[in-house]
Design a protein around this motif. Structure first.
Motif, short mmCIF file in Angstrom:
data_model
loop_
_atom_site.label_atom_id
_atom_site.label_comp_id
_atom_site.label_asym_id
_atom_site.label_seq_id
_atom_site.Cartn_x
_atom_site.Cartn_y
_atom_site.Cartn_z
N ARG A 1 0.84 -1.20 0.00
CA ARG A 1 0.00 0.00 0.00
C ARG A 1 0.88 1.26 0.00
N SER A 2 0.31 2.34 -0.50
CA SER A 2 1.08 3.57 -0.73
C SER A 2 0.51 4.73 0.06
N ILE A 3 1.39 5.67 0.40
CA ILE A 3 1.00 6.94 1.00
C ILE A 3 1.89 8.02 0.40
N ILE A 4 1.32 9.20 0.18
CA ILE A 4 2.11 10.29 -0.40
C ILE A 4 2.65 11.16 0.73
N ALA A 5 3.89 11.59 0.59
CA ALA A 5 4.55 12.37 1.64
C ALA A 5 4.04 13.80 1.66
N ASP A 6 3.51 14.21 2.83
CA ASP A 6 3.09 15.59 3.03
C ASP A 6 3.86 16.17 4.21
N LYS A 7 3.37 17.29 4.74
CA LYS A 7 4.09 17.96 5.82
C LYS A 7 4.18 17.10 7.08
N ARG A 8 3.26 16.16 7.26
CA ARG A 8 3.30 15.29 8.42
C ARG A 8 4.54 14.40 8.42
N LEU A 9 5.04 14.07 7.22
CA LEU A 9 6.19 13.16 7.08
C LEU A 9 7.46 13.87 6.64
N LYS A 10 7.34 15.08 6.14
CA LYS A 10 8.49 15.80 5.60
C LYS A 10 9.62 15.91 6.64
N GLY A 11 10.85 15.60 6.22
CA GLY A 11 12.01 15.73 7.09
C GLY A 11 12.29 14.53 7.96
N LYS A 12 11.35 13.57 8.01
CA LYS A 12 11.61 12.35 8.76
C LYS A 12 12.41 11.40 7.87
N TYR A 13 12.78 10.25 8.42
CA TYR A 13 13.62 9.31 7.70
C TYR A 13 12.96 7.94 7.67
N VAL A 14 13.14 7.22 6.55
CA VAL A 14 12.56 5.89 6.42
C VAL A 14 13.63 4.83 6.64
N GLY A 15 13.17 3.66 7.03
CA GLY A 15 14.06 2.53 7.23
C GLY A 15 14.16 1.68 5.96
N PRO A 16 14.72 0.49 6.08
CA PRO A 16 14.97 -0.34 4.89
C PRO A 16 13.72 -1.00 4.31
N ASP A 17 12.57 -0.93 5.01
CA ASP A 17 11.37 -1.60 4.52
C ASP A 17 10.46 -0.68 3.70
N ALA A 18 10.84 0.56 3.52
CA ALA A 18 10.02 1.51 2.77
C ALA A 18 10.57 1.68 1.35
N MET A 19 9.73 1.38 0.37
CA MET A 19 10.08 1.63 -1.03
C MET A 19 9.64 3.05 -1.37
N ALA B 1 -2.68 8.01 -7.02
CA ALA B 1 -4.09 7.62 -6.96
C ALA B 1 -4.28 6.22 -7.52
N PHE B 2 -3.59 5.92 -8.62
CA PHE B 2 -3.70 4.57 -9.21
C PHE B 2 -3.17 3.51 -8.26
N LEU B 3 -2.05 3.77 -7.61
CA LEU B 3 -1.46 2.79 -6.69
C LEU B 3 -2.34 2.55 -5.47
N CYS B 4 -3.23 3.50 -5.15
CA CYS B 4 -4.13 3.34 -4.01
C CYS B 4 -5.36 2.53 -4.35
N THR B 5 -5.62 2.28 -5.62
CA THR B 5 -6.78 1.48 -6.00
C THR B 5 -6.52 0.01 -5.69
N ARG B 6 -7.58 -0.79 -5.72
CA ARG B 6 -7.43 -2.22 -5.47
C ARG B 6 -6.52 -2.85 -6.51
N ILE B 7 -6.66 -2.45 -7.77
CA ILE B 7 -5.81 -2.97 -8.83
C ILE B 7 -4.37 -2.49 -8.65
N GLY B 8 -4.20 -1.25 -8.20
CA GLY B 8 -2.85 -0.73 -7.98
C GLY B 8 -2.10 -1.50 -6.91
N VAL B 9 -2.79 -1.83 -5.81
CA VAL B 9 -2.15 -2.63 -4.76
C VAL B 9 -1.76 -4.00 -5.29
N LYS B 10 -2.65 -4.61 -6.09
CA LYS B 10 -2.33 -5.91 -6.68
C LYS B 10 -1.12 -5.81 -7.61
#
Length: 462
Positions: free
Chosen positions: A117-135, A152-161
């Motif tokens: 599943r996908s999430i888009i980076a906004d101000k809530r996440l800006k400047g933080k750091y991701v670990g090795p499990d985040a693509m 938006a496409f990646l958030c659809t059921r087909i996008g997750v598949k």
């Protein structure tokens, strides 16, 4: 659900059935008047820190950076682990920038799992750091139409598949970069793409406004002299000891020492207690539930502790367990508290969520403690208990060994602040604005996903 289908062009780089799905193969096939674009051609970088291994060295928040886990990325209020920046060999590869798409890159194929599943980076996440499990997908046109439409496409059921079809591994799956980059993204006409991208941009702005308003709702409490003093006592997690001269309803030292004296200090400063603002029988857990899976429209949509903390919950559908709806659902304005868990800094235990219209329509796990203040106290109770001081006080009521729970009598005896009329109105107005912004974000993102599923995808899948 099991399925069988033909693949016309199997690739030597991906020979498992997991790496194919009928929908993804439909995008790859060339059809008259149907265009698609290769995901890798839209990207400036793909998972620069994905799979990197490093030792996390914890430190004080004044001197470190915040590392977010997969679950933290999807949280409504991301709170990560503070580590030294030199824990990472190349820190800039891990740093989150606006408009990046973050994909949960390790997990299993369960229907409600975050993996893929996908999430888009906004101000809530800006400047933080991701670990090795985040693509992390970084687009050449950061914040542009292709960036937002692809999200938006990646958030659809087909996008997750489609993302999950790029998996490799046995028990814990991970994502192959080359297969992911080769994913075909539908390319509809420009007007449709612009409309979908506009809805995603609206959702991002609303989520940023949500976190700003939420912080504004807590500000009158955090600026109180007593709260600042209490924060100095319990804000930092470190070994503590103290002398206790009050009542001893429990012999567990944790209930007194964990707050570093903040509990006793606030009890002396404030006469009001949590019991004074809660409705009769307004503090309870739900009943133990038999969770039998089913398919919509049958059954009820069910959320566990993790789900209610997410910015975009991933519910499961279960048969109605037969208990009273009063125990199964939580009405709007209820506070849901992580009622079972452990004491890790990033853990759900002790975290508080306000029940919105969206959450009120879904069944809630028995592990979440329901707190129902009187109507005049709902907003200030949420703002207070969701501060760092509130978290420490809630966790001071923990009892048990490995999986902790909260003692109701200790909860009801927690100190509660008394605000001026002006401060109280500020809390109510700011929290109302935050809830409205969150609803706007959910509606805009859902509208974008719905446009793709109803207007874009059928042309490629028929």
């Amino acid at each position: 659900m099991r399925s069988a289908f033909y693949v016309t062009n199997p690739r030597t780089s991906a020979l498992r059935a997991l790496n194919y799905s009928p929908e993804v193969e439909a995008f790859r096939s060339r059809r008259t008047g149907r265009k698609s674009v290769r995901l890798g051609d839209l990207l400036a970088d793909t998972g620069p820190a994905y799979g990197s291994v490093f030792t996390r060295i914890d430190c004080h928040s004044d001197h470190g950076v915040e590392l977010v886990s997969q679950t933290d990325m999807f949280a409504s209020e991301p709170r990560g682990r503070v580590i030294r920046v030199d824990s990472m060999a190349q820190p800039e590869r891990h740093r989150i920038c606006p408009w990046q798409i973050l994909i949960a890159g390790a997990g299993t194929l369960g229907e409600t799992e975050l993996y893929g599943r996908s999430i888009i980076a906004d101000k809530r996440l800006k400047g933080k750091y991701v670990g090795p499990d985040a693509m992390v997908l970084e687009f050449a046109d950061a914040g542009g139409i292709d960036n937002l439409f692809t999200y938006a496409f990646l958030c659809t059921r087909i996008g997750v598949k489609a993302v999950r079809s790029a998996s490799y591994g046995t028990k814990i799956l991970r994502i192959r970069k080359d297969v992911l980059q080769d994913m075909a993204i539908p390319d509809p006409h420009d007007d449709m793409k612009a409309e979908i991208a506009g809805q995603i941009r609206k959702a991002v702005r609303a989520r940023e406004r949500y976190i700003d308003c939420l912080n504004a709702a807590r500000r009158p409490l955090e600026e109180m002299c007593e709260m600042r003093d209490a924060h100095d006592m319990c804000g930092e997690v470190r070994p503590k000891c103290l002398l206790w001269d009050g009542k001893l309803p429990t012999i567990g030292a944790w209930a007194y020492a964990s707050t570093g004296g903040a509990l006793g200090y606030l009890k002396r400063k404030w006469n009001c207690r949590l019991a004074d603002v809660i409705q009769p029988n307004g503090l309870f857990n739900g009943p133990r539930l038999l969770r039998v899976p089913c398919s919509p429209p049958h059954g009820v949509s069910f959320l566990n502790q993790r789900d209610v903390m997410l910015i975009r919950p991933v519910p499961r559908q279960i048969v109605h367990p037969g208990c009273s709806d009063h125990l199964l659902f939580a009405p709007k304005g209820t506070l849901l508290v992580g009622g079972r868990g452990t004491l890790g800094e990033g853990e759900i235990f002790g975290r508080v969520v306000w029940v919105t219209d969206n959450l009120a329509r879904r069944a809630i796990t028995e592990d979440l403690l329901r707190v129902q203040p009187g109507p005049e106290f709902c907003e200030v109770a949420y703002a207070y208990l969701s501060t760092t001081v509130g978290l420490r006080l809630l966790r001071s009521t923990a009892v048990g060994t490995k999986i902790l729970k909260m003692r109701p009598d200790l909860l009801l005896d927690l100190p509660f602040p008394e605000l001026s009329t002006t401060a109280l109105q500020q809390v109510r107005d700011s929290l109302g604005d935050a809830i409205a912004a969150l609803a706007e974000a959910d509606q805009a993102e859902q509208q974008a996903i719905q446009l793709i599923e109803e207007e874009v995808l059928p042309a490629w899948l028929t």
